[in-house]
Design a protein around this motif. Sequence first.
Motif, PDB file in Angstrom:
ATOM      1  N   ASP A  46       4.570  11.310 -34.452  1.00  0.00           N
ATOM      2  CA  ASP A  46       5.203  12.474 -35.069  1.00  0.00           C
ATOM      3  C   ASP A  46       5.901  13.365 -34.049  1.00  0.00           C
ATOM      4  N   ASP A  47       5.383  13.403 -32.801  1.00  0.00           N
ATOM      5  CA  ASP A  47       6.003  14.235 -31.764  1.00  0.00           C
ATOM      6  C   ASP A  47       7.148  13.530 -31.042  1.00  0.00           C
ATOM      7  N   GLY A  48       7.483  12.305 -31.478  1.00  0.00           N
ATOM      8  CA  GLY A  48       8.593  11.563 -30.891  1.00  0.00           C
ATOM      9  C   GLY A  48       8.203  10.654 -29.741  1.00  0.00           C
ATOM     10  N   SER A  49       6.961  10.748 -29.246  1.00  0.00           N
ATOM     11  CA  SER A  49       6.532   9.879 -28.155  1.00  0.00           C
ATOM     12  C   SER A  49       6.277   8.465 -28.685  1.00  0.00           C
ATOM     13  N   THR A  50       6.214   7.510 -27.770  1.00  0.00           N
ATOM     14  CA  THR A  50       6.014   6.108 -28.121  1.00  0.00           C
ATOM     15  C   THR A  50       4.574   5.720 -27.829  1.00  0.00           C
ATOM     16  N   GLU A  51       3.849   5.314 -28.877  1.00  0.00           N
ATOM     17  CA  GLU A  51       2.450   4.919 -28.753  1.00  0.00           C
ATOM     18  C   GLU A  51       2.344   3.404 -28.761  1.00  0.00           C
ATOM     19  N   VAL A  52       1.468   2.877 -27.921  1.00  0.00           N
ATOM     20  CA  VAL A  52       1.239   1.435 -27.847  1.00  0.00           C
ATOM     21  C   VAL A  52       0.352   1.020 -29.031  1.00  0.00           C
ATOM     22  N   THR A  53       0.684  -0.136 -29.618  1.00  0.00           N
ATOM     23  CA  THR A  53      -0.129  -0.723 -30.680  1.00  0.00           C
ATOM     24  C   THR A  53      -0.604  -2.105 -30.234  1.00  0.00           C
ATOM     25  N   TYR A  54      -1.707  -2.551 -30.837  1.00  0.00           N
ATOM     26  CA  TYR A  54      -2.215  -3.901 -30.584  1.00  0.00           C
ATOM     27  C   TYR A  54      -2.712  -4.444 -31.907  1.00  0.00           C
ATOM     28  N   ASN A  55      -2.186  -5.573 -32.308  1.00  0.00           N
ATOM     29  CA  ASN A  55      -2.514  -6.183 -33.597  1.00  0.00           C
ATOM     30  C   ASN A  55      -2.292  -5.187 -34.744  1.00  0.00           C
ATOM     31  N   GLY A  56      -1.261  -4.357 -34.593  1.00  0.00           N
ATOM     32  CA  GLY A  56      -0.900  -3.391 -35.625  1.00  0.00           C
ATOM     33  C   GLY A  56      -1.673  -2.091 -35.588  1.00  0.00           C
ATOM     34  N   HIS A  57      -2.587  -1.929 -34.624  1.00  0.00           N
ATOM     35  CA  HIS A  57      -3.387  -0.707 -34.519  1.00  0.00           C
ATOM     36  C   HIS A  57      -2.841   0.203 -33.425  1.00  0.00           C
ATOM     37  N   PRO A  58      -2.493   1.465 -33.751  1.00  0.00           N
ATOM     38  CA  PRO A  58      -2.193   2.418 -32.678  1.00  0.00           C
ATOM     39  C   PRO A  58      -3.435   2.566 -31.792  1.00  0.00           C
ATOM     40  N   LEU A  59      -3.227   2.728 -30.487  1.00  0.00           N
ATOM     41  CA  LEU A  59      -4.331   2.757 -29.532  1.00  0.00           C
ATOM     42  C   LEU A  59      -4.569   4.161 -28.981  1.00  0.00           C
ATOM     43  N   TYR A  60      -5.852   4.470 -28.764  1.00  0.00           N
ATOM     44  CA  TYR A  60      -6.257   5.787 -28.301  1.00  0.00           C
ATOM     45  C   TYR A  60      -7.325   5.693 -27.216  1.00  0.00           C
ATOM     46  N   TYR A  61      -7.395   6.755 -26.414  1.00  0.00           N
ATOM     47  CA  TYR A  61      -8.518   6.977 -25.511  1.00  0.00           C
ATOM     48  C   TYR A  61      -9.482   7.931 -26.210  1.00  0.00           C
ATOM     49  N   PHE A  62     -10.694   8.085 -25.671  1.00  0.00           N
ATOM     50  CA  PHE A  62     -11.615   9.109 -26.155  1.00  0.00           C
ATOM     51  C   PHE A  62     -11.864  10.080 -25.017  1.00  0.00           C
ATOM     52  N   GLN A  63     -11.670  11.374 -25.281  1.00  0.00           N
ATOM     53  CA  GLN A  63     -11.819  12.375 -24.225  1.00  0.00           C
ATOM     54  C   GLN A  63     -13.238  12.438 -23.678  1.00  0.00           C
ATOM     55  N   GLY A  64     -14.215  11.924 -24.412  1.00  0.00           N
ATOM     56  CA  GLY A  64     -15.594  11.907 -23.944  1.00  0.00           C
ATOM     57  C   GLY A  64     -15.898  10.804 -22.938  1.00  0.00           C
ATOM     58  N   ASP A  65     -15.004   9.826 -22.808  1.00  0.00           N
ATOM     59  CA  ASP A  65     -15.181   8.773 -21.800  1.00  0.00           C
ATOM     60  C   ASP A  65     -14.796   9.355 -20.448  1.00  0.00           C
ATOM     61  N   ARG A  66     -15.726   9.349 -19.512  1.00  0.00           N
ATOM     62  CA  ARG A  66     -15.496   9.984 -18.217  1.00  0.00           C
ATOM     63  C   ARG A  66     -14.967   9.038 -17.140  1.00  0.00           C
ATOM     64  N   LYS A  67     -15.240   7.738 -17.289  1.00  0.00           N
ATOM     65  CA  LYS A  67     -14.815   6.798 -16.248  1.00  0.00           C
ATOM     66  C   LYS A  67     -14.491   5.447 -16.873  1.00  0.00           C
ATOM     67  N   PRO A  68     -13.770   4.592 -16.148  1.00  0.00           N
ATOM     68  CA  PRO A  68     -13.495   3.255 -16.667  1.00  0.00           C
ATOM     69  C   PRO A  68     -14.790   2.559 -17.054  1.00  0.00           C
ATOM     70  N   GLY A  69     -14.760   1.886 -18.196  1.00  0.00           N
ATOM     71  CA  GLY A  69     -15.930   1.173 -18.688  1.00  0.00           C
ATOM     72  C   GLY A  69     -16.756   1.961 -19.689  1.00  0.00           C
ATOM     73  N   ASP A  70     -16.589   3.297 -19.745  1.00  0.00           N
ATOM     74  CA  ASP A  70     -17.313   4.098 -20.738  1.00  0.00           C
ATOM     75  C   ASP A  70     -16.850   3.721 -22.138  1.00  0.00           C
ATOM     76  N   THR A  71     -17.786   3.702 -23.084  1.00  0.00           N
ATOM     77  CA  THR A  71     -17.467   3.401 -24.491  1.00  0.00           C
ATOM     78  C   THR A  71     -18.167   4.406 -25.402  1.00  0.00           C
TER      79      THR A  71
END
Length: 125
Positions: A67-92
């Motif tokens: 909606d803000d005009g930026s380009t979001e990456v998708t995978y298998n049709g799913h828009p992809l997101y990070y979670f702000q609660g993940d502090r380091k690589p590997g956190d889930t």
Amino acid sequence: MAVRSSELGRILVDGEGRTLYLFEADTSEKSTCNDACAQAWPPLTTSGPPKAGEGVKADLLGTTTRDDGSTEVTYNGHPLYYFQGDRKPGDTTGQGLDQFGAEWYVLNADGNKVEDEGAGENDPY
């Protein structure tokens, strides 16, 4: 993007190893996570074509316009997101959370949600 081993199996991560998630409220490639949602769950955006790394199926990679005009990456049709609660690589820590009207899940190499199997360390039973 790459696929890495984790406590949830082999999951989709960015180039730095940070976990990526799908939002079950997204029923198409169009993201429904904006404003406060996008602050808690920042979208994976790109200024060029996304690149498939180890274990990633290039034909499942795509993009969508937010909606803000930026380009979001998708995978298998799913828009992809990070979670702000993940502090380091590997956190889930965002796995299975129910926020902003639906649940959030990590993705496997086929671009499908990964659901927790059996009792986890946070399971009281």
